[in-house]
Scaffold this motif. Structure first.
Motif, mmCIF file in Angstrom:
data_model
loop_
_atom_site.group_PDB
_atom_site.id
_atom_site.type_symbol
_atom_site.label_atom_id
_atom_site.label_comp_id
_atom_site.label_asym_id
_atom_site.label_seq_id
_atom_site.Cartn_x
_atom_site.Cartn_y
_atom_site.Cartn_z
ATOM 1 N N VAL A 78 0.839 -1.207 0.000
ATOM 2 C CA VAL A 78 0.000 0.000 0.000
ATOM 3 C C VAL A 78 0.872 1.254 0.000
ATOM 4 N N GLU A 79 1.931 1.276 0.816
ATOM 5 C CA GLU A 79 2.827 2.439 0.847
ATOM 6 C C GLU A 79 3.470 2.669 -0.513
ATOM 7 N N ALA A 80 3.884 1.585 -1.170
ATOM 8 C CA ALA A 80 4.502 1.713 -2.491
ATOM 9 C C ALA A 80 3.507 2.269 -3.505
ATOM 10 N N LEU A 81 2.253 1.812 -3.455
ATOM 11 C CA LEU A 81 1.233 2.309 -4.377
ATOM 12 C C LEU A 81 0.906 3.773 -4.105
ATOM 13 N N GLN A 82 0.782 4.111 -2.831
ATOM 14 C CA GLN A 82 0.464 5.505 -2.485
ATOM 15 C C GLN A 82 1.576 6.452 -2.908
ATOM 16 N N ALA A 83 2.835 5.969 -2.832
ATOM 17 C CA ALA A 83 3.967 6.792 -3.265
ATOM 18 C C ALA A 83 3.913 7.084 -4.757
ATOM 19 N N MET A 84 3.209 6.226 -5.500
ATOM 20 C CA MET A 84 3.050 6.438 -6.949
ATOM 21 C C MET A 84 1.742 7.149 -7.270
ATOM 22 N N GLY A 85 1.016 7.570 -6.232
ATOM 23 C CA GLY A 85 -0.222 8.315 -6.455
ATOM 24 C C GLY A 85 -1.445 7.450 -6.661
ATOM 25 N N VAL A 86 -1.385 6.158 -6.284
ATOM 26 C CA VAL A 86 -2.513 5.237 -6.471
ATOM 27 C C VAL A 86 -3.302 5.142 -5.168
ATOM 28 N N GLU A 87 -4.625 5.214 -5.249
ATOM 29 C CA GLU A 87 -5.479 5.103 -4.067
ATOM 30 C C GLU A 87 -5.593 3.629 -3.658
ATOM 31 N N ALA A 88 -4.908 3.272 -2.578
ATOM 32 C CA ALA A 88 -4.922 1.899 -2.071
ATOM 33 C C ALA A 88 -4.968 1.936 -0.556
ATOM 34 N N ALA A 89 -5.493 0.865 0.055
ATOM 35 C CA ALA A 89 -5.577 0.800 1.516
ATOM 36 C C ALA A 89 -5.529 -0.653 1.955
ATOM 37 N N ALA A 90 -5.083 -0.849 3.196
ATOM 38 C CA ALA A 90 -5.096 -2.171 3.827
ATOM 39 C C ALA A 90 -6.013 -2.095 5.048
ATOM 40 N N TRP A 91 -6.990 -2.985 5.112
ATOM 41 C CA TRP A 91 -7.949 -2.974 6.212
ATOM 42 C C TRP A 91 -7.652 -4.171 7.106
ATOM 43 N N GLN A 570 15.712 13.305 -18.853
ATOM 44 C CA GLN A 570 16.687 12.220 -18.711
ATOM 45 C C GLN A 570 16.317 11.315 -17.537
ATOM 46 N N LEU A 571 15.840 11.926 -16.432
ATOM 47 C CA LEU A 571 15.469 11.124 -15.266
ATOM 48 C C LEU A 571 14.249 10.255 -15.564
ATOM 49 N N LEU A 572 13.322 10.765 -16.367
ATOM 50 C CA LEU A 572 12.135 9.983 -16.734
ATOM 51 C C LEU A 572 12.484 8.738 -17.538
ATOM 52 N N SER A 573 13.630 8.745 -18.210
ATOM 53 C CA SER A 573 14.033 7.589 -19.015
ATOM 54 C C SER A 573 14.640 6.479 -18.168
ATOM 55 N N ILE A 574 14.850 6.735 -16.876
ATOM 56 C CA ILE A 574 15.409 5.725 -15.970
ATOM 57 C C ILE A 574 14.299 4.776 -15.521
ATOM 58 N N THR A 575 14.555 3.484 -15.555
ATOM 59 C CA THR A 575 13.578 2.484 -15.127
ATOM 60 C C THR A 575 13.142 2.753 -13.683
ATOM 61 N N GLY A 576 11.823 2.776 -13.461
ATOM 62 C CA GLY A 576 11.307 2.970 -12.113
ATOM 63 C C GLY A 576 10.987 4.414 -11.772
ATOM 64 N N VAL A 577 11.255 5.344 -12.708
ATOM 65 C CA VAL A 577 10.922 6.760 -12.480
ATOM 66 C C VAL A 577 9.690 7.105 -13.316
ATOM 67 N N GLY A 578 8.551 7.221 -12.653
ATOM 68 C CA GLY A 578 7.330 7.633 -13.330
ATOM 69 C C GLY A 578 7.058 9.103 -13.070
ATOM 70 N N GLN A 579 5.944 9.586 -13.578
ATOM 71 C CA GLN A 579 5.635 11.003 -13.476
ATOM 72 C C GLN A 579 5.461 11.448 -12.022
ATOM 73 N N THR A 580 4.781 10.631 -11.231
ATOM 74 C CA THR A 580 4.541 10.998 -9.826
ATOM 75 C C THR A 580 5.847 11.084 -9.051
ATOM 76 N N LYS A 581 6.702 10.086 -9.219
ATOM 77 C CA LYS A 581 7.975 10.093 -8.484
ATOM 78 C C LYS A 581 8.910 11.188 -8.996
ATOM 79 N N LEU A 582 8.809 11.491 -10.280
ATOM 80 C CA LEU A 582 9.602 12.600 -10.811
ATOM 81 C C LEU A 582 9.222 13.893 -10.092
#
Length: 606
Positions: A78-91, A570-582
């Motif tokens: 959930v933390e990893a998804l939220q860091a990418m801007g995805v709405e997720a939760a653990a109940w 250039q940073l966006l071309s690195i694997t694992g760097v998406g728009q949210t993390k950029l």
């Protein structure tokens, strides 16, 4: 079935996850999910299983329900998804009332895309009723081998998950696992009531993991030496008992290793503190029983060491699979003593259910054969999962250092004669003491220093004779009588060897398989910059109270230390760097790389 995915899915892959291509099998599995089919997905740990349901969840109309066995695993995802801007939760039961209310509000508002729950919560009557009133689009069941009685980690609550299908009959179900033989696969399909499922069986091979088996001689010293060689790398050490876990953890701490114990008998708060410290790189080595459960979401584990032999190849494969999930080099080291097998078999016989005993005996026999194999370790593993190959992998102890055969007739005659001279009433250590001419008081009292075999093997070490005697046991020339405290006894097959009627080839004793080097590392990136980026990552992660890999994983940092990106594009071309993390982290990482290049005109490769 069409394997092509909608364009918006590939856009999410790039923008959210920072990936430009799917891994093998992902596209086919996602396509089945989007088309509303049930599926059974077999992918190795680190093969990208979670993406198979996360990406379809983001384009689905409704909520994807994810069944996961551990709170810590849910929370990490959930933390990893939220860091990418995805709405997720653990109940789960550890939430405060306020946190629970927030999740329910998001469910009511329809903003949540993924909801993680344990199987116990999913089966609660009130929760099943609540699910029927929600727009559930998909159900994903992780660690699905737990459903099967043939699986190595059968859990009764998992076996009841077919009730989800009964409560939500129209919702497609995706079952995912990294460890399931053919029988377990069929059992999963039947128990979950999967309808004409799309079945994807990926390769079980993890080529980045080096498999090593080291014969136990002085196991505590061997393990401590190995861990110290890794110099701060993240690792897990599995032990068979709680007492041994605590003892080993304490010894490693005395060696200056940032180590901590983990087993079910420790206080919940202490276990949580250890897990959190390990995931956040504050603890380097966790010494644990198998209670240090499945699916630890930490990609940069560099080694997994088994101090005691696991009870099945599935368990061994799953536990070693926690190493190298980032695709970088890693090792799985098993310290093995054939005597350990007797201990495991006694534990199996304590199992009350006869059917479970039969299954566990069968699985442990395969594990014992793996540990004692003289052929490529990877071939043994893959063949067990019906993935047949006939060429060695080049990345296991057998391939890297093939056992050297020698004429062991004289050694065998010395050892067998000594067993005979002590009247077949003593165990291995006593026989070795006689062979090596020990001056111990016990030998003198028994007059064994007067035997003709006393001292005839003095030129070889204790470990050497341990290896010879173990091979004679494997060859059926000696047996250990468990009822007589593991006393060595001769078999009929030993007679022609003692008489010199036939020769015997033995493997040259291998007294140090793991060597004196750290886990193999890539040399094609700037190590100094990589360390600086790791330090920056740790500072950001600590400030946000998330694990470092939630910011970026090691593979991403290595690419930065290869290509030195100094602009956003250039940073966006690195694997694992998406728009949210950029947007969240790009400025700080670009600044760190630019500052490094300004100060050091020559990158430090190698």
């Amino acid at each position: 079935m069409s394997l092509s995915l909608p364009a918006d899915v590939s856009k999410i892959l790039a923008d959210v996850y920072g990936y430009t291509a799917y891994r093998e099998g992902q596209e086919a599995v996602m396509s089945a999910a989007i088309q509303g089919r049930d599926s059974l997905v077999l992918m190795p740990t680190g093969g990208g299983k979670s993406l198979c349901y996360q990406l379809p969840a983001m384009v689905a109309d409704g909520i994807t329900l994810v069944i996961s066995p551990l709170i810590s695993l849910m929370q990490d995802q959930v933390e990893a998804l939220q860091a990418m801007g995805v709405e997720a939760a653990a109940w789960h039961g550890s939430l405060t009332a306020e946190q629970g209310n927030q999740i329910q509000a998001k469910l009511q508002a329809g903003t949540l895309k993924l909801l993680y729950v344990s199987p116990e919560r999913a089966l609660m009557p009130f929760f099943l009723q609540r699910l029927q009133g929600l727009p559930i689009a998909n159900i994903a069941i992780d660690e699905a081998h737990c459903i099967s009685q043939w699986g190595h980690d059968f859990r009764p609550e998992y076996g009841q998950l077919y009730r989800l299908r009964e409560a939500l009959p129209q919702v497609p179900v995706m079952a995912l696992t990294a460890t399931a033989d053919d029988t377990t696969q069929q059992d999963i399909i039947e128990r979950l009531h999967l309808r004409d499922p799309f079945v994807y069986r990926g390769s079980f091979d993890r080529p980045n993991i080096r498999y090593l088996v080291e014969e136990k001689f002085k196991p505590m010293k061997q393990l401590r030496d190995y861990v110290k060689q890794q110099r701060g790398a993240s690792g897990i050490v599995y032990c068979g008992s709680r007492k041994r876990v605590e003892e080993l953890a304490e010894r490693l701490q005395q060696d200056g290793v940032r180590a901590a114990p983990y087993h079910a008998g420790l206080e919940h708060e202490l276990r949580e503190h250890t897990l959190r410290g390990f995931v956040r790189d504050d603890i380097d080595v966790v010494v644990a029983t198998v209670a240090f459960g499945m699916g630890i979401n930490k990609p940069n584990v560099r080694f997994v060491a088994h101090y005691d032999v696991p009870r099945s190849i599935e368990a061994y494969y799953q536990e070693t699979g926690r190493a190298g999930r980032d695709g970088l080099p890693a090792e799985g080291v098993l310290f093995y003593d054939p005597n350990d097998a007797n201990w495991v078999r006694r534990m199996i016989e304590e199992q009350q259910d006869e059917e479970r005993r039969r299954i566990e005996r069968q699985k442990f026999t395969a594990m014992q054969a793996f540990a004692e194999s003289q052929t490529c370790r990877r071939l043994v593993l893959l063949n067990y999962f019906n993935e047949y190959r006939d060429k060695g992998c080049g990345n296991c102890d057998i391939c890297l250092d093939p056992p050297t055969q020698y004429d062991g007739t004289v050694d065998a005659q010395k050892a067998l004669s000594c067993v005979y001279r002590v009247s077949q009433q003593f165990g291995m250590n006593h026989v070795i003491d006689v062979l090596r001419g020990s001056k111990s008081q016990r030998l003198t009292e028994l007059a064994h220093d007067q035997l003709s075999t006393f001292g005839i093997g003095a030129e070889q070490s204790q470990e050497y004779w341990q290896s010879v005697l173990r091979q004679l046991i494997h060859r059926g020339l000696l047996v250990q009588n468990i009822r007589r405290f593991a006393a060595l006894e001769l078999t009929e097959a030993a007679r022609p060897i003692l008489r010199g009627e036939i020769a015997l080839q033995l493997a040259q004793p291998r007294l140090n398989v793991t060597g004196k080097t750290r886990v193999t590392d890539r040399g094609d990136y700037d190590k100094v910059l990589f360390r600086r980026l790791r330090k920056l990552r740790k500072a950001i992660a600590d400030s946000q109270e998330v694990p470092p890999f939630v910011v970026f994983n090691d593979t991403t940092l290595i690419e930065m230390a290869q290509h030195f990106p100094t602009t956003q594009q250039q940073l966006l071309s690195i694997t694992g760097v998406g728009q949210t993390k950029l947007e969240r982290y790009g400025e700080e990482f670009i600044a760190a790389i630019t500052s490094y290049l300004d100060a050091d005109s020559e990158p430090m490769f190698g």
